[in-house]
Design a protein around this motif. Sequence first.
Motif, PDB file in Angstrom:
ATOM      1  N   PHE A 137     -33.062 -23.332  48.313  1.00 42.19           N
ATOM      2  CA  PHE A 137     -34.389 -23.606  48.857  1.00 42.19           C
ATOM      3  C   PHE A 137     -34.798 -25.032  48.516  1.00 42.19           C
ATOM      4  CE2 PHE A 137     -34.721 -21.439  44.813  1.00 42.19           C
ATOM      5  CZ  PHE A 137     -35.650 -22.173  44.086  1.00 42.19           C
ATOM      6  N   LEU A 138     -35.712 -25.572  49.306  1.00 45.34           N
ATOM      7  CA  LEU A 138     -36.108 -26.969  49.176  1.00 45.34           C
ATOM      8  C   LEU A 138     -37.600 -27.093  49.460  1.00 45.34           C
ATOM      9  CD1 LEU A 138     -34.640 -29.841  48.818  1.00 45.34           C
ATOM     10  CD2 LEU A 138     -34.912 -30.050  51.290  1.00 45.34           C
ATOM     11  N   PHE A 139     -38.305 -27.861  48.622  1.00 41.86           N
ATOM     12  CA  PHE A 139     -39.721 -28.135  48.869  1.00 41.86           C
ATOM     13  C   PHE A 139     -40.058 -29.517  48.332  1.00 41.86           C
ATOM     14  CE2 PHE A 139     -39.519 -25.871  44.831  1.00 41.86           C
ATOM     15  CZ  PHE A 139     -40.342 -26.618  43.995  1.00 41.86           C
ATOM     16  N   ARG A 140     -41.085 -30.118  48.916  1.00 44.04           N
ATOM     17  CA  ARG A 140     -41.493 -31.478  48.537  1.00 44.04           C
ATOM     18  C   ARG A 140     -42.483 -31.403  47.384  1.00 44.04           C
ATOM     19  NH1 ARG A 140     -40.893 -34.905  53.377  1.00 44.04           N
ATOM     20  NH2 ARG A 140     -38.793 -34.439  52.626  1.00 44.04           N
ATOM     21  N   ALA A 141     -42.243 -32.266  46.386  1.00 41.06           N
ATOM     22  CA  ALA A 141     -43.123 -32.344  45.221  1.00 41.06           C
ATOM     23  C   ALA A 141     -43.277 -33.803  44.837  1.00 41.06           C
ATOM     24  CB  ALA A 141     -42.565 -31.534  44.054  1.00 41.06           C
ATOM     25  N   LEU A 181     -34.676 -29.214  44.935  1.00 39.28           N
ATOM     26  CA  LEU A 181     -33.657 -28.327  45.479  1.00 39.28           C
ATOM     27  C   LEU A 181     -33.389 -27.219  44.472  1.00 39.28           C
ATOM     28  CD1 LEU A 181     -31.481 -27.681  47.647  1.00 39.28           C
ATOM     29  CD2 LEU A 181     -29.897 -29.116  46.310  1.00 39.28           C
ATOM     30  N   GLY A 182     -33.627 -25.991  44.883  1.00 39.28           N
ATOM     31  CA  GLY A 182     -33.353 -24.832  44.035  1.00 39.28           C
ATOM     32  C   GLY A 182     -32.128 -24.105  44.534  1.00 39.28           C
ATOM     33  N   ASN A 183     -31.386 -23.524  43.612  1.00 36.50           N
ATOM     34  CA  ASN A 183     -30.156 -22.830  43.974  1.00 36.50           C
ATOM     35  C   ASN A 183     -30.052 -21.550  43.149  1.00 36.50           C
ATOM     36  OD1 ASN A 183     -27.617 -21.982  44.685  1.00 36.50           O
ATOM     37  ND2 ASN A 183     -26.567 -23.844  44.068  1.00 36.50           N
ATOM     38  N   TRP A 238     -35.610 -22.309  53.159  1.00 39.96           N
ATOM     39  CA  TRP A 238     -34.530 -21.627  52.445  1.00 39.96           C
ATOM     40  C   TRP A 238     -33.398 -21.260  53.393  1.00 39.96           C
ATOM     41  CZ3 TRP A 238     -33.183 -16.703  53.969  1.00 39.96           C
ATOM     42  CH2 TRP A 238     -34.136 -15.981  54.715  1.00 39.96           C
ATOM     43  N   MET A 239     -32.232 -21.049  52.808  1.00 39.07           N
ATOM     44  CA  MET A 239     -31.072 -20.549  53.528  1.00 39.07           C
ATOM     45  C   MET A 239     -30.248 -19.716  52.556  1.00 39.07           C
ATOM     46  SD  MET A 239     -28.388 -23.731  53.644  1.00 39.07           S
ATOM     47  CE  MET A 239     -27.815 -24.555  52.142  1.00 39.07           C
ATOM     48  N   GLU A 287     -38.626 -20.093  56.231  1.00 40.57           N
ATOM     49  CA  GLU A 287     -39.625 -20.851  55.479  1.00 40.57           C
ATOM     50  C   GLU A 287     -40.615 -19.887  54.849  1.00 40.57           C
ATOM     51  OE1 GLU A 287     -41.544 -23.575  58.071  1.00 40.57           O
ATOM     52  OE2 GLU A 287     -39.728 -24.712  58.531  1.00 40.57           O
ATOM     53  N   VAL A 288     -41.108 -20.257  53.686  1.00 39.86           N
ATOM     54  CA  VAL A 288     -42.181 -19.537  53.024  1.00 39.86           C
ATOM     55  C   VAL A 288     -43.326 -20.524  52.799  1.00 39.86           C
ATOM     56  CG1 VAL A 288     -42.899 -18.334  50.912  1.00 39.86           C
ATOM     57  CG2 VAL A 288     -40.643 -17.898  51.888  1.00 39.86           C
TER      58      VAL A 288
END
Length: 222
Positions: A158-162, A168-170, A141-142, A131-132
């Motif tokens: 990576f994943l974050f709430r917005a 979801l970023g790749n 992230w993974m 996590e960041v």
Amino acid sequence: MQEEEYGDRTILALKGKYREIMEERKPPGKEILAGGKKMPLYREYLFGGKCSMLLPETLADMDARERAVKYRRRNRPPVIKTDRDGDATMAFSLLPLPDGKEPAGVRERLGCIRDSMAKVWKQNVFYDTGEVEAGGTVVAWMDFRACCLDGDLYGLQFLFRAGDGDVLGNFHCSFPLYGMWKQAVLKLLGTVETDGQEKGDGMRAAAAVLHKKEGRAEMEET
């Protein structure tokens, strides 16, 4: 005399390596170091301003023809950035939160995505998770190695709430380039800003400690 020259060269090499390490540890500002190269950064605003993130200027919108070739329509992310040679790509998708129940945290949801990927693509090798902290926004992230017919890929999701969804970023690149990109991408996760977040918080959080799970696999051994 030869010993003195050898010692001088060794000292210069160590100093150069030290400067490179210190540069890599700096939080990103107007540029970021990746593979010994400094890349200018710009802030990309996503999904109508729900969130934003600093990206290297080398990554630009993938053209429509390439998008159609590389991604199936139903699985195509709405935002795809790639470099000129197609060696590095960053894609973003917006995932709705589940209805009727308390949504899982981003780390738990990314873990479910990882489990699903492992069932479908059994040849993939999964490595670290972490996590960041980006100014109050948790970015989970993974990373993994994807085995492909035309050459293995290094992937970092990576994943974050917005707002009312999860982003979801790749990121992926050819596997031999992972050493150049991994730490740079992890730094950039610390520049994520979400709607309503105080500007600049993501920049200050870019140097956050990355928490890693026990039992990581070493890439060099795969």
